[in-house]
Design a protein around this motif. Structure first.
Motif, PDB file in Angstrom:
ATOM      1  N   ALA A  16     -37.885 -42.032  10.345  1.00  0.00           N
ATOM      2  CA  ALA A  16     -37.280 -43.012  10.550  1.00  0.00           C
ATOM      3  C   ALA A  16     -36.214 -43.710   9.500  1.00  0.00           C
ATOM      4  CB  ALA A  16     -38.206 -44.539  10.800  1.00  0.00           C
ATOM      5  N   ALA A  17     -36.330 -43.419   8.188  1.00  0.00           N
ATOM      6  CA  ALA A  17     -35.464 -43.579   7.207  1.00  0.00           C
ATOM      7  C   ALA A  17     -34.140 -42.599   7.301  1.00  0.00           C
ATOM      8  CB  ALA A  17     -36.020 -43.345   5.947  1.00  0.00           C
ATOM      9  N   LEU A  18     -34.145 -41.313   7.881  1.00  0.00           N
ATOM     10  CA  LEU A  18     -33.223 -40.663   8.271  1.00  0.00           C
ATOM     11  C   LEU A  18     -32.442 -41.146   9.181  1.00  0.00           C
ATOM     12  CD1 LEU A  18     -31.451 -37.899   7.929  1.00  0.00           C
ATOM     13  CD2 LEU A  18     -32.939 -36.813   9.387  1.00  0.00           C
ATOM     14  N   GLN A  47     -34.839 -32.481   4.700  1.00  0.00           N
ATOM     15  CA  GLN A  47     -35.579 -31.262   4.815  1.00  0.00           C
ATOM     16  C   GLN A  47     -36.262 -30.800   3.399  1.00  0.00           C
ATOM     17  OE1 GLN A  47     -32.652 -28.471   6.004  1.00  0.00           O
ATOM     18  NE2 GLN A  47     -32.409 -29.211   8.131  1.00  0.00           N
ATOM     19  N   THR A  48     -35.734 -31.342   2.344  1.00  0.00           N
ATOM     20  CA  THR A  48     -36.030 -31.073   1.039  1.00  0.00           C
ATOM     21  C   THR A  48     -37.012 -32.149   0.350  1.00  0.00           C
ATOM     22  OG1 THR A  48     -34.386 -32.412  -0.182  1.00  0.00           O
ATOM     23  CG2 THR A  48     -34.065 -29.877   0.203  1.00  0.00           C
ATOM     24  N   GLY A  49     -37.383 -33.025   1.343  1.00  0.00           N
ATOM     25  CA  GLY A  49     -38.311 -34.061   0.887  1.00  0.00           C
ATOM     26  C   GLY A  49     -37.786 -35.400   0.053  1.00  0.00           C
ATOM     27  N   THR A  50     -36.415 -35.467  -0.192  1.00  0.00           N
ATOM     28  CA  THR A  50     -36.012 -36.057  -0.905  1.00  0.00           C
ATOM     29  C   THR A  50     -35.790 -37.489  -0.293  1.00  0.00           C
ATOM     30  OG1 THR A  50     -34.600 -34.346  -2.070  1.00  0.00           O
ATOM     31  CG2 THR A  50     -34.053 -36.877  -2.617  1.00  0.00           C
ATOM     32  N   MET A  51     -35.735 -37.439   1.172  1.00  0.00           N
ATOM     33  CA  MET A  51     -35.724 -38.620   2.008  1.00  0.00           C
ATOM     34  C   MET A  51     -36.823 -39.758   1.678  1.00  0.00           C
ATOM     35  SD  MET A  51     -33.390 -40.219   3.890  1.00  0.00           S
ATOM     36  CE  MET A  51     -32.394 -38.768   4.382  1.00  0.00           C
ATOM     37  N   GLU A  52     -38.000 -39.115   1.359  1.00  0.00           N
ATOM     38  CA  GLU A  52     -38.920 -39.995   1.207  1.00  0.00           C
ATOM     39  C   GLU A  52     -38.615 -41.184   0.042  1.00  0.00           C
ATOM     40  OE1 GLU A  52     -42.633 -37.826   0.318  1.00  0.00           O
ATOM     41  OE2 GLU A  52     -42.458 -36.708   2.280  1.00  0.00           O
ATOM     42  N   GLN A  53     -37.629 -40.706  -0.824  1.00  0.00           N
ATOM     43  CA  GLN A  53     -37.450 -41.891  -1.839  1.00  0.00           C
ATOM     44  C   GLN A  53     -36.563 -43.187  -1.054  1.00  0.00           C
ATOM     45  OE1 GLN A  53     -35.536 -40.338  -5.688  1.00  0.00           O
ATOM     46  NE2 GLN A  53     -36.088 -38.255  -4.965  1.00  0.00           N
ATOM     47  N   LEU A  54     -36.133 -42.955   0.102  1.00  0.00           N
ATOM     48  CA  LEU A  54     -35.302 -43.942   0.891  1.00  0.00           C
ATOM     49  C   LEU A  54     -36.237 -44.804   1.757  1.00  0.00           C
ATOM     50  CD1 LEU A  54     -32.114 -42.149   1.529  1.00  0.00           C
ATOM     51  CD2 LEU A  54     -32.739 -43.531  -0.565  1.00  0.00           C
ATOM     52  N   LEU A  55     -37.545 -44.681   1.553  1.00  0.00           N
ATOM     53  CA  LEU A  55     -38.620 -45.098   2.483  1.00  0.00           C
ATOM     54  C   LEU A  55     -38.505 -46.629   2.162  1.00  0.00           C
ATOM     55  CD1 LEU A  55     -41.667 -42.925   2.712  1.00  0.00           C
ATOM     56  CD2 LEU A  55     -39.594 -42.865   4.083  1.00  0.00           C
ATOM     57  N   LYS A 108     -29.100 -57.007   3.624  1.00  0.00           N
ATOM     58  CA  LYS A 108     -30.333 -56.507   3.997  1.00  0.00           C
ATOM     59  C   LYS A 108     -30.866 -55.579   2.915  1.00  0.00           C
ATOM     60  CE  LYS A 108     -32.569 -53.843   7.683  1.00  0.00           C
ATOM     61  NZ  LYS A 108     -32.223 -52.971   9.080  1.00  0.00           N
ATOM     62  N   LYS A 109     -32.113 -55.781   2.616  1.00  0.00           N
ATOM     63  CA  LYS A 109     -33.080 -54.874   1.794  1.00  0.00           C
ATOM     64  C   LYS A 109     -33.455 -53.482   2.599  1.00  0.00           C
ATOM     65  CE  LYS A 109     -35.310 -56.238  -1.596  1.00  0.00           C
ATOM     66  NZ  LYS A 109     -36.195 -56.936  -2.568  1.00  0.00           N
ATOM     67  N   ASP A 110     -32.673 -52.522   2.346  1.00  0.00           N
ATOM     68  CA  ASP A 110     -33.114 -51.184   2.735  1.00  0.00           C
ATOM     69  C   ASP A 110     -32.537 -50.162   1.890  1.00  0.00           C
ATOM     70  OD1 ASP A 110     -33.463 -49.034   4.186  1.00  0.00           O
ATOM     71  OD2 ASP A 110     -32.770 -49.741   6.250  1.00  0.00           O
ATOM     72  N   PRO A 111     -33.483 -49.262   1.348  1.00  0.00           N
ATOM     73  CA  PRO A 111     -32.909 -48.392   0.394  1.00  0.00           C
ATOM     74  C   PRO A 111     -31.971 -47.508   1.259  1.00  0.00           C
ATOM     75  CG  PRO A 111     -35.275 -48.561  -0.061  1.00  0.00           C
ATOM     76  CD  PRO A 111     -34.960 -49.218   1.280  1.00  0.00           C
ATOM     77  N   ALA A 112     -32.131 -47.060   2.483  1.00  0.00           N
ATOM     78  CA  ALA A 112     -31.259 -46.296   3.146  1.00  0.00           C
ATOM     79  C   ALA A 112     -29.993 -46.829   3.411  1.00  0.00           C
ATOM     80  CB  ALA A 112     -31.882 -46.208   4.593  1.00  0.00           C
ATOM     81  N   LEU A 113     -29.757 -48.164   3.474  1.00  0.00           N
ATOM     82  CA  LEU A 113     -28.606 -48.787   3.397  1.00  0.00           C
ATOM     83  C   LEU A 113     -27.883 -48.661   2.304  1.00  0.00           C
ATOM     84  CD1 LEU A 113     -26.393 -50.542   4.918  1.00  0.00           C
ATOM     85  CD2 LEU A 113     -27.865 -52.657   4.233  1.00  0.00           C
TER      86      LEU A 113
END
Length: 406
Positions: free
Chosen positions: A142-144, A125-133, A338-343
């Motif tokens: 999708a990252a969420l 909601q704050t837009g910070t999730m875009e750092q995990l793309l 696995k390379k994934d910032p969300a992981l």
């Protein structure tokens, strides 16, 4: 890329305050008789036995494919390592500092479900999730989804251990060996006549014939009790999620955008599962009012020191080690998993935070006294007051991701 360290800290703080508001609402509802004892227990029961399994089915199953299942191993490895390390710290605290019985399960079983999920959703909601793309074709939604899946996979192992060995950890050594409880002194209050009767009849039961069923199926059933203790509703939900996710036909039917169940059954499961993020904190707030306070003699410096020890380990020591492990692994071998910032983000935040709210359920399953239940409820309340400190872990995790991926 939007969102900086300040926004990350603010998102973590807002998530923490949201949890405290829900706990406070539960407290006020119980205080003003909007909720009775039966309703209080039913809320916890529904959250743990219905809504959590449904959430696992809808979230884990949707992102679980045969091509990705092997990439989940770091989550299980980190979760197991964290629990073993926390167990060692708990045993050391009880042995050297005489901490209360609740310290070991409180250290081992942190909140791996509702708080991380709420934190991840607030970051979006704050837009910070875009750092995990994960690449140019990725988006915040999708990252969420991936982050929630990783959090829930880690939570499965915690949940299995929590309800299988947690009640035993909450019991005292005397209770584990059948000493105490009930009527402990009755065995020593018999008179001489009872003793004489005992002498005449004590040998008879030893010659009771043993039936065949006592030798195999009852014995087998008793010996499988420990294995059966691992099966709980959360594990059932995980098994169903694995089946629906890994079988191509069911994955398409339940989780594909064109699946026959996607817009109805799957959506209903997800909406019911989402209720757990609010119901469990609400139940804790209710128990804060309904359970009695510990006696004055129990409020010693030892309990205060134990609480500080708990906060230090859960908010600083274990999160710091998780962040360090991810950073060192990625620095020395970027393909370690696995390379994934969300992981990576899920690996670093899953070990942070206060004890699981279901610690209250463990205490009740262990048949603890009302005073102990009240004490655990207050430990949870104080632990959650420190949840704004999670902002430090979030900022550190995002900084490591930025350094590794960008």
């Amino acid at each position: 890329m939007s969102g900086g360290a300040g926004e990350s800290a603010l998102a973590a703080f807002q998530s923490s305050v949201a949890i405290l508001i829900i706990i406070g609402t539960g407290f006020l509802a119980r205080r003003h008789n909007l909720l009775d004892e039966h309703g209080e227990s039913q809320i916890s029961f529904l959250a743990n036995n219905l809504f959590l399994p449904l959430l696992l089915v809808s979230e884990v199953g949707s992102n679980l494919k045969s091509s990705t299942v092997l990439s989940m191993w770091p989550l299980l490895a980190f979760a197991a390592s964290e629990m073993v390390f926390a167990y060692v710290l708990g045993v050391a605290g009880r042995r050297f500092f005489n901490f209360p019985q609740w310290i070991t399960p409180a250290l081992i079983f942190n909140n791996t479900t509702s708080l991380p999920l709420l934190l991840a959703r607030n970051l979006k909601q704050t837009g910070t999730m875009e750092q995990l793309l994960n690449g140019p074709g990725d988006d915040a939604a999708a990252a969420l989804d991936r982050c929630e899946t990783y959090i829930l996979v880690s939570a499965v192992l915690h949940t299995i251990a929590r309800f299988s060995i947690g009640p035993r950890l909450m019991r005292s050594e005397d209770e584990k060996h059948g000493i105490g409880g009930g009527e402990p002194d009755t065995a020593y209050e018999s008179d001489g006549q009872d003793e004489e009767t005992e002498e005449r009849t004590a040998l008879l039961p030893h010659h009771r014939p043993r039936h065949a069923d006592d030798r195999w199926w009852k014995r087998v059933w008793r010996r499988t009790e420990y294995v059966r203790s691992f099966f709980n509703p959360a594990l059932s939900g995980a098994v169903v999620a694995v089946f629906l996710g890994l079988v191509p036909f069911t994955h398409t039917a339940f989780f594909s955008s064109s699946g026959v169940f996607k817009k109805n059954l799957t959506q209903a499961l997800k909406q019911m599962g989402d209720l757990i993020t609010a119901l469990l904190p609400f139940a804790v707030g209710s128990k804060l009012f309904s359970k009695p306070s510990p006696p004055a003699q129990a409020r010693t410096w030892t309990n205060t020191f134990a609480l500080l020890y708990l906060v230090l380990v859960r908010y600083a020591v274990i999160p710091g080690l998780c962040c360090l492990a991810v950073y060192l692994a990625r620095s020395h071998n970027p393909e370690a998993w696995k390379k994934d910032p969300a992981l990576d983000f899920a690996l670093m935040i899953s070990g942070a935070g206060p004890p699981a709210i279901t610690l209250m359920s463990i205490t009740e399953i262990a048949a603890a006294s009302p005073e102990m239940i009240g004490q655990v409820a207050r430990v949870l309340m104080v632990s959650y007051i420190f949840t704004p400190g999670l902002s430090g872990t979030v900022v550190a995790a995002l900084a490591i991701i930025k350094k590794v991926y960008h």
